[in-house]
Design a protein around this motif. Structure first.
Motif, short mmCIF file in Angstrom:
data_model
loop_
_atom_site.label_atom_id
_atom_site.label_comp_id
_atom_site.label_asym_id
_atom_site.label_seq_id
_atom_site.Cartn_x
_atom_site.Cartn_y
_atom_site.Cartn_z
N ALA A 162 38.38 -8.54 46.12
CA ALA A 162 38.66 -9.29 44.90
C ALA A 162 38.18 -10.73 45.04
N GLU A 200 35.88 -11.82 47.02
CA GLU A 200 34.42 -11.86 47.02
C GLU A 200 33.88 -11.81 45.59
N GLU A 201 34.50 -10.96 44.77
CA GLU A 201 34.08 -10.87 43.37
C GLU A 201 34.27 -12.20 42.66
N SER A 231 31.61 -14.78 40.82
CA SER A 231 31.74 -15.30 39.45
C SER A 231 31.70 -16.82 39.45
#
Lengths: 130, 347
Positions: free
Chosen positions: B322, B324-325, B329
């Motif tokens: 999460a 890393e995501e 973004s």
């Protein structure tokens, strides 16, 4: 007098210590084919060949031979025999006056140990064993 | 001056005209307007200091009125007063100057704060008469005849034209200042946004690194816990041998008791030793059983720890993913913020 307390299956029994030569663990035993069913096999102990006796008959019910892991070696009629039992518990002092017979024929004797009534193997039973 | 307040907002008190309006553009507009409308004008800051060149100043004003110190001071005073009125009303103010010409003052404001004033005029809507000019000429110390002659060159128009001209200057300069001010704010905001986003991106990267570390720590923890289980199993096998030794010792003790009994009274002392040996073996066995109970509870604890550890591992792995995501973004956001920043900072 002193008695040896031992166990067959889950019941306690006693034998006068003076009758006992020695006790042992049941380890290497030679089976004898076609022998009486009370005879489990032969062992070698202190230079003697000794017959191992199944004590199921003594207690009047079948005991799995696998459960019998200890031996009480006694001398009956001048011959050493090994009684195969489940376990050997203790040596204790009992009052000789405390030995009672439960029948008129004075065949079965018992002793009272700490409120427990324990059968004491006597000549009668030992004669019948072998 | 562009100054930031502690809270990161622009300090509107410190703001000057040149901060929000490009002076070159203003000068060009002002010059062309002056020529087109035949109306002189100049822009001054909030202290009354000119920030533009004078556009289409009349001979009457340039060569005469401003030529003496008294005249110049009277003009300055007149402008200041008009500027004040304009600032107070927030609207263009049309007035008659000390020398009798029609002038106007239009406030340049942002969010109700005065940045400067655009002054203009130097025209006449009616003839005040030669006497008025002569009187002024004497008061300020210039040649009365020349002054009167110069006054004849002053452009004459109607008052509504002056008012309209003042209105136009007011609307345009205020629109310019408003746009300039908004752009300035936008530029600062986007810069701040860019800085903040960059900061967040850096923090997120650290967070990613640390969450990866947490996951790997959790892995080693799980392995370590399994080691504990292995050790506890080894202890159990040792306990088995201890129990078997205790059993042997018991047999030895019982045999000793049998031997002691055989020799009767002489064996009594040996019998005591035999009893001690049996007690010892019993104690050993009890101890072994207690240790076994403990290793069993260790195993139970280890099993439940492994379960928890696996759940934690799963959670930390999900967290890492999460984060890393989110980092990705935010990276995109950083690029957007940088683009926005370079866009708003291009003049």
């Amino acid at each position: 007098m002193q008695v040896l307390i031992f166990i067959i299956k889950d019941k306690e029994y006693a034998i006068e210590i003076n009758r006992v030569d020695t006790i042992e663990k049941l380890e290497a035993m030679t089976y004898i084919p076609k022998s009486d069913k009370e005879i489990m096999g032969l062992i070698s102990s202190r230079g003697h060949v000794i017959t191992v006796i199944d004590t199921s008959k003594l207690v009047m019910h079948k005991v799995d031979q696998e459960e019998l892991k200890k031996l009480i070696i006694i001398t009956v009629r001048g011959e050493k025999i090994a009684l195969a039992v489940t376990d050997i518990e203790d040596v204790i002092d009992v009052d000789e006056q405390g030995v009672e017979f439960v029948d008129n024929a004075r065949a079965v004797s018992v002793i009272n140990i700490n409120e427990r009534v324990v059968m004491l193997l006597n000549e009668n039973q030992l004669d019948k064993i072998y | 001056m562009i100054k930031m307040l502690r809270n990161g907002n622009l300090d509107i008190e410190a703001l000057e005209i040149k901060d929000v309006i490009d002076i070159k553009t203003l000068q060009m507009f002002q010059d062309n307007f002056a020529i087109g409308m035949n109306i002189a004008s100049v822009t001054v800051d909030k202290n009354g200091t000119p920030v533009t060149e004078e556009s289409s100043y009349t001979k009457f004003c340039m060569d005469f009125t401003h030529s003496t110190k008294v005249g110049d001071d009277r003009c300055a005073e007149s402008h200041r007063k008009a500027g004040e009125v304009a600032a107070q009303t927030g609207k263009p103010y049309v007035f008659t100057c000390h020398a009798g010409l029609i002038d106007f003052a239009a406030p340049i404001m942002v969010e109700g704060h005065l940045l400067g004033t655009i002054l203009g005029g130097q025209i006449l809507t009616s003839d005040p008469g030669e006497e008025k000019f002569r009187k002024t000429a004497i008061e300020i110390g210039v040649d009365p005849e020349g002054y009167v002659n110069a006054s004849k060159e002053v452009y004459k128009t109607e008052e509504k034209n002056v008012t309209a001209a003042a209105e136009v200057l007011y609307i345009v300069t205020n629109a310019l200042s408003k746009t300039g001010y908004e752009q300035l704010r936008l530029s600062h905001m986007s810069q701040e946004l860019s800085e903040n986003v960059t900061q967040i991106a850096a923090t997120m990267e650290e967070l990613t690194a640390s969450s990866v570390e947490v996951t790997s720590n959790q892995h080693s923890l799980s392995e370590e816990i399994l080691n504990v289980k292995k050790v506890s199993n080894e202890i159990n096998s040792i306990l088995d041998s201890i129990k078997s030794i205790a059993d042997e010792t018991k047999m030895l003790g019982l045999n000793a008791a049998i031997e002691a009994a055989r020799v009767g009274e002489a064996g009594r002392g040996f019998g005591v030793v035999a009893t001690e040996i049996r007690t010892l073996s019993m104690n050993s066995k009890d101890t072994a059983i207690k240790i076994e109970e403990l290793t069993k509870s260790i195993e139970v604890s280890v099993d439940s720890t492994i379960k928890t550890s696996n759940a934690t591992l799963l959670t930390t792995e999900q967290q890492t993913a999460a984060i890393e995501e989110a980092t990705a973004s935010i990276m995109e956001m950083t690029i957007l913020a940088d683009n926005l920043n370079s866009m708003t900072n291009t003049k």
